[in-house]
Design a protein around this motif. Structure first.
Motif, PDB file in Angstrom:
ATOM      1  N   SER A  88      82.899  27.316 -10.533  1.00  0.00           N
ATOM      2  CA  SER A  88      82.413  27.825  -9.606  1.00  0.00           C
ATOM      3  C   SER A  88      82.813  27.223  -8.164  1.00  0.00           C
ATOM      4  CB  SER A  88      80.720  27.841  -9.497  1.00  0.00           C
ATOM      5  OG  SER A  88      80.397  28.547  -8.504  1.00  0.00           O
ATOM      6  N   GLY A  89      83.702  27.894  -7.570  1.00  0.00           N
ATOM      7  CA  GLY A  89      84.328  27.175  -6.212  1.00  0.00           C
ATOM      8  C   GLY A  89      83.522  27.603  -5.063  1.00  0.00           C
ATOM      9  N   GLN A  90      83.134  26.801  -4.516  1.00  0.00           N
ATOM     10  CA  GLN A  90      82.444  26.986  -3.091  1.00  0.00           C
ATOM     11  C   GLN A  90      81.273  27.855  -3.260  1.00  0.00           C
ATOM     12  OE1 GLN A  90      84.508  24.901  -1.473  1.00  0.00           O
ATOM     13  NE2 GLN A  90      83.325  24.772   0.325  1.00  0.00           N
ATOM     14  N   ALA A  91      80.627  28.038  -4.450  1.00  0.00           N
ATOM     15  CA  ALA A  91      79.514  28.909  -4.623  1.00  0.00           C
ATOM     16  C   ALA A  91      78.309  28.461  -5.276  1.00  0.00           C
ATOM     17  CB  ALA A  91      80.192  30.186  -5.263  1.00  0.00           C
ATOM     18  N   TRP A  92      78.283  27.546  -5.756  1.00  0.00           N
ATOM     19  CA  TRP A  92      77.259  27.091  -6.758  1.00  0.00           C
ATOM     20  C   TRP A  92      75.919  26.784  -5.907  1.00  0.00           C
ATOM     21  CZ3 TRP A  92      77.061  27.963 -11.837  1.00  0.00           C
ATOM     22  CH2 TRP A  92      76.071  27.340 -12.556  1.00  0.00           C
ATOM     23  N   HIS A  93      76.144  26.419  -4.657  1.00  0.00           N
ATOM     24  CA  HIS A  93      75.015  26.209  -3.984  1.00  0.00           C
ATOM     25  C   HIS A  93      74.121  27.589  -3.394  1.00  0.00           C
ATOM     26  CE1 HIS A  93      78.452  26.954  -1.280  1.00  0.00           C
ATOM     27  NE2 HIS A  93      77.797  27.265  -0.313  1.00  0.00           N
ATOM     28  N   TRP A  94      74.951  28.597  -3.848  1.00  0.00           N
ATOM     29  CA  TRP A  94      74.223  29.901  -3.596  1.00  0.00           C
ATOM     30  C   TRP A  94      73.411  30.538  -4.884  1.00  0.00           C
ATOM     31  CZ3 TRP A  94      74.018  30.480   1.199  1.00  0.00           C
ATOM     32  CH2 TRP A  94      75.217  30.181   2.214  1.00  0.00           C
ATOM     33  N   ILE A  95      73.351  29.536  -5.841  1.00  0.00           N
ATOM     34  CA  ILE A  95      72.977  29.733  -7.158  1.00  0.00           C
ATOM     35  C   ILE A  95      71.744  28.864  -7.519  1.00  0.00           C
ATOM     36  CG2 ILE A  95      73.315  29.911  -9.578  1.00  0.00           C
ATOM     37  CD1 ILE A  95      76.436  30.219  -8.749  1.00  0.00           C
ATOM     38  N   ASP A  96      70.566  29.443  -7.845  1.00  0.00           N
ATOM     39  CA  ASP A  96      69.505  28.515  -8.464  1.00  0.00           C
ATOM     40  C   ASP A  96      70.254  27.365  -9.336  1.00  0.00           C
ATOM     41  OD1 ASP A  96      67.365  27.655 -10.358  1.00  0.00           O
ATOM     42  OD2 ASP A  96      66.181  28.641  -8.864  1.00  0.00           O
ATOM     43  N   PRO A  97      69.773  26.290  -8.961  1.00  0.00           N
ATOM     44  CA  PRO A  97      70.561  25.191 -10.024  1.00  0.00           C
ATOM     45  C   PRO A  97      70.078  25.035 -11.140  1.00  0.00           C
ATOM     46  CG  PRO A  97      69.219  23.952  -7.984  1.00  0.00           C
ATOM     47  CD  PRO A  97      69.221  25.551  -7.898  1.00  0.00           C
ATOM     48  N   VAL A  98      68.890  25.199 -11.484  1.00  0.00           N
ATOM     49  CA  VAL A  98      68.418  25.012 -12.934  1.00  0.00           C
ATOM     50  C   VAL A  98      68.636  26.395 -13.572  1.00  0.00           C
ATOM     51  CG1 VAL A  98      66.348  24.785 -14.391  1.00  0.00           C
ATOM     52  CG2 VAL A  98      66.535  23.549 -12.113  1.00  0.00           C
ATOM     53  N   ALA A  99      68.306  27.661 -12.986  1.00  0.00           N
ATOM     54  CA  ALA A  99      68.631  28.981 -13.879  1.00  0.00           C
ATOM     55  C   ALA A  99      70.023  29.053 -14.187  1.00  0.00           C
ATOM     56  CB  ALA A  99      68.009  29.963 -12.884  1.00  0.00           C
ATOM     57  N   GLY A 100      70.815  28.586 -12.910  1.00  0.00           N
ATOM     58  CA  GLY A 100      72.328  28.699 -13.104  1.00  0.00           C
ATOM     59  C   GLY A 100      72.768  28.014 -14.204  1.00  0.00           C
ATOM     60  N   ALA A 101      72.366  26.587 -14.387  1.00  0.00           N
ATOM     61  CA  ALA A 101      72.826  25.753 -15.356  1.00  0.00           C
ATOM     62  C   ALA A 101      72.320  26.196 -16.744  1.00  0.00           C
ATOM     63  CB  ALA A 101      72.354  24.087 -15.130  1.00  0.00           C
ATOM     64  N   ALA A 102      71.221  26.868 -16.896  1.00  0.00           N
ATOM     65  CA  ALA A 102      70.789  27.214 -18.171  1.00  0.00           C
ATOM     66  C   ALA A 102      71.506  28.359 -18.820  1.00  0.00           C
ATOM     67  CB  ALA A 102      69.107  27.861 -17.884  1.00  0.00           C
ATOM     68  N   LYS A 103      71.903  29.370 -17.631  1.00  0.00           N
ATOM     69  CA  LYS A 103      72.705  30.411 -17.785  1.00  0.00           C
ATOM     70  C   LYS A 103      74.118  29.812 -18.271  1.00  0.00           C
ATOM     71  CE  LYS A 103      72.094  34.474 -17.598  1.00  0.00           C
ATOM     72  NZ  LYS A 103      72.155  35.230 -16.628  1.00  0.00           N
ATOM     73  N   ALA A 104      74.613  28.809 -17.777  1.00  0.00           N
ATOM     74  CA  ALA A 104      76.134  28.200 -18.199  1.00  0.00           C
ATOM     75  C   ALA A 104      76.006  27.837 -19.541  1.00  0.00           C
ATOM     76  CB  ALA A 104      76.664  27.429 -16.996  1.00  0.00           C
ATOM     77  N   ALA A 105      74.750  27.230 -19.750  1.00  0.00           N
ATOM     78  CA  ALA A 105      74.728  26.549 -21.184  1.00  0.00           C
ATOM     79  C   ALA A 105      74.908  27.788 -22.085  1.00  0.00           C
ATOM     80  CB  ALA A 105      73.642  25.705 -21.382  1.00  0.00           C
ATOM     81  N   GLN A 106      74.020  28.673 -21.815  1.00  0.00           N
ATOM     82  CA  GLN A 106      74.011  30.032 -22.539  1.00  0.00           C
ATOM     83  C   GLN A 106      75.428  30.572 -23.132  1.00  0.00           C
ATOM     84  OE1 GLN A 106      71.682  33.149 -21.234  1.00  0.00           O
ATOM     85  NE2 GLN A 106      72.190  34.661 -22.659  1.00  0.00           N
ATOM     86  N   VAL A 107      76.179  30.760 -21.895  1.00  0.00           N
ATOM     87  CA  VAL A 107      77.481  31.185 -22.117  1.00  0.00           C
ATOM     88  C   VAL A 107      78.765  30.320 -22.635  1.00  0.00           C
ATOM     89  CG1 VAL A 107      76.870  33.147 -20.645  1.00  0.00           C
ATOM     90  CG2 VAL A 107      78.155  31.191 -19.744  1.00  0.00           C
ATOM     91  N   LEU A 108      78.427  29.239 -22.647  1.00  0.00           N
ATOM     92  CA  LEU A 108      79.560  28.046 -23.035  1.00  0.00           C
ATOM     93  C   LEU A 108      79.573  27.764 -24.440  1.00  0.00           C
ATOM     94  CD1 LEU A 108      79.318  25.406 -20.131  1.00  0.00           C
ATOM     95  CD2 LEU A 108      81.365  26.768 -20.774  1.00  0.00           C
ATOM     96  N   ARG A 109      80.586  27.601 -25.006  1.00  0.00           N
ATOM     97  CA  ARG A 109      80.833  27.436 -26.468  1.00  0.00           C
ATOM     98  C   ARG A 109      80.554  25.851 -26.569  1.00  0.00           C
ATOM     99  NH1 ARG A 109      85.588  30.858 -25.677  1.00  0.00           N
ATOM    100  NH2 ARG A 109      85.255  32.796 -27.074  1.00  0.00           N
ATOM    101  N   PRO A 110      80.086  25.164 -27.748  1.00  0.00           N
ATOM    102  CA  PRO A 110      80.001  23.771 -27.770  1.00  0.00           C
ATOM    103  C   PRO A 110      81.272  22.962 -27.155  1.00  0.00           C
ATOM    104  CG  PRO A 110      78.928  24.933 -29.650  1.00  0.00           C
ATOM    105  CD  PRO A 110      79.923  25.935 -28.815  1.00  0.00           C
TER     106      PRO A 110
END
Length: 303
Positions: A146-168
């Motif tokens: 996320s370039g120049q955009a992560w501050h527009w995202i809820d930091p906890v919900a965003g990280a949880a969604k990222a963990a959901q879609v990332l491979r180990p």
């Protein structure tokens, strides 16, 4: 699977991602945004591209050795490209840099105008949606950036969604370009912005000293969100220093693409640009601006 904890306290109304009008205002001039915004350091792109699951892993190369076929090593087409999700991809500025590095990139973007331009520039934008509300439909990725955009995202919900879609072993990387404005330019902007938009949520920020420390709070929120969401190793912070030789016209061209200015009426925007332009003229019409690119990154833990 990491999820937003039931007891997660909602952020205050002063959190950046609560300013939806600003967060979704950049498409008002998507062409200018794509043309004028600075790119990201190649060193950052290369470091993320080299850190995907299995990239350079010994077992991968042992398997190649077992084939006893050196042609495999000389043919990169047989190796799958890193599969990246670009969150808040905008017009695809960062995405095109990752594509140039050999990665496959998919974008998610809440502004339909930005998404349309990104598609015209060759990016696969799968949905026009906020990341928190986006349905990945089972898709998995090697990296979420996320370039120049992560501050527009809820930091906890965003990280949880990222963990959901990332491979180990996959990597989350949120990064920002931080300009170190010459004092003459910063002071001219702060003075005129306080006058034309004193009630804006950005007014106080305009008076702050532009430095990496100004992004320390954003980096801290991103790191805290990663820790609270779970599913990741310890977050790290990376830093890349670089410079941009900037003309008056180039700087004034990109100024209207910033959240503090996208919502200003045309007359007030013109006043801001006039005063900042005068400050640059007094410096000789151009300047060399140091930039710092800061990144908050963490690796998806094994199940």
């Amino acid at each position: 699977m990491p999820t937003l904890p039931p007891g997660h306290s909602r952020p205050s109304e002063h959190e950046p991602h609560q300013y939806r009008q600003a967060a979704e205002s950049f498409g008002s001039d998507a062409e200018r945004y794509d043309r004028a915004r600075p790119r990201y350091p190649e060193a950052l792109v290369e470091r993320i591209a080299a850190a995907g699951p299995g990239v350079g892993a010994p077992d991968a190369f042992d398997a190649i050795d077992a084939l006893d076929d050196l042609d495999v090593l000389n043919n990169p087409d047989v190796l799958d490209p890193l599969d990246i999700l670009d969150v808040g991809c905008g017009t695809g500025i960062a995405a095109r840099q990752f594509q140039a590095a050999g990665c496959k990139v998919t974008g998610v973007e809440p502004d339909a105008r930005m998404a349309e331009l990104a598609r015209r520039r060759g990016l696969d934008v799968v949905d026009v949606a906020t990341f928190e509300a986006w349905d990945p439909a089972g898709r998995r990725f090697d990296a979420v950036v996320s370039g120049q955009a992560w501050h527009w995202i809820d930091p906890v919900a965003g990280a949880a969604k990222a963990a959901q879609v990332l491979r180990p072993g996959g990597r989350l990387a949120a990064f920002w370009n931080v300009p170190l404005l010459p004092s003459e330019v910063a002071e001219a902007f702060a003075a005129v912005y306080q006058r034309v938009a004193p009630d804006s949520p950005f007014a106080l920020r305009a008076t702050a000293k532009p430095a990496p420390d100004g992004y320390r709070a954003l980096s801290a929120k991103a790191s805290d969100g990663i820790r609270e969401a779970g599913g990741f190793g310890a977050p790290e912070q990376w830093r890349f220093d670089w410079e941009w030789s900037c003309t008056r016209d180039a700087w004034l061209d990109q100024m209207p693409t910033h959240g503090a200015l996208t919502g200003l009426p045309p007359d007030k925007l013109a006043e801001v640009l006039e005063h900042v332009g005068a400050a640059i003229d007094a410096m000789g019409g151009s300047f060399t601006m140091p930039y710092v690119t800061v990144a908050v990154t963490a690796t998806r833990a094994e199940p």
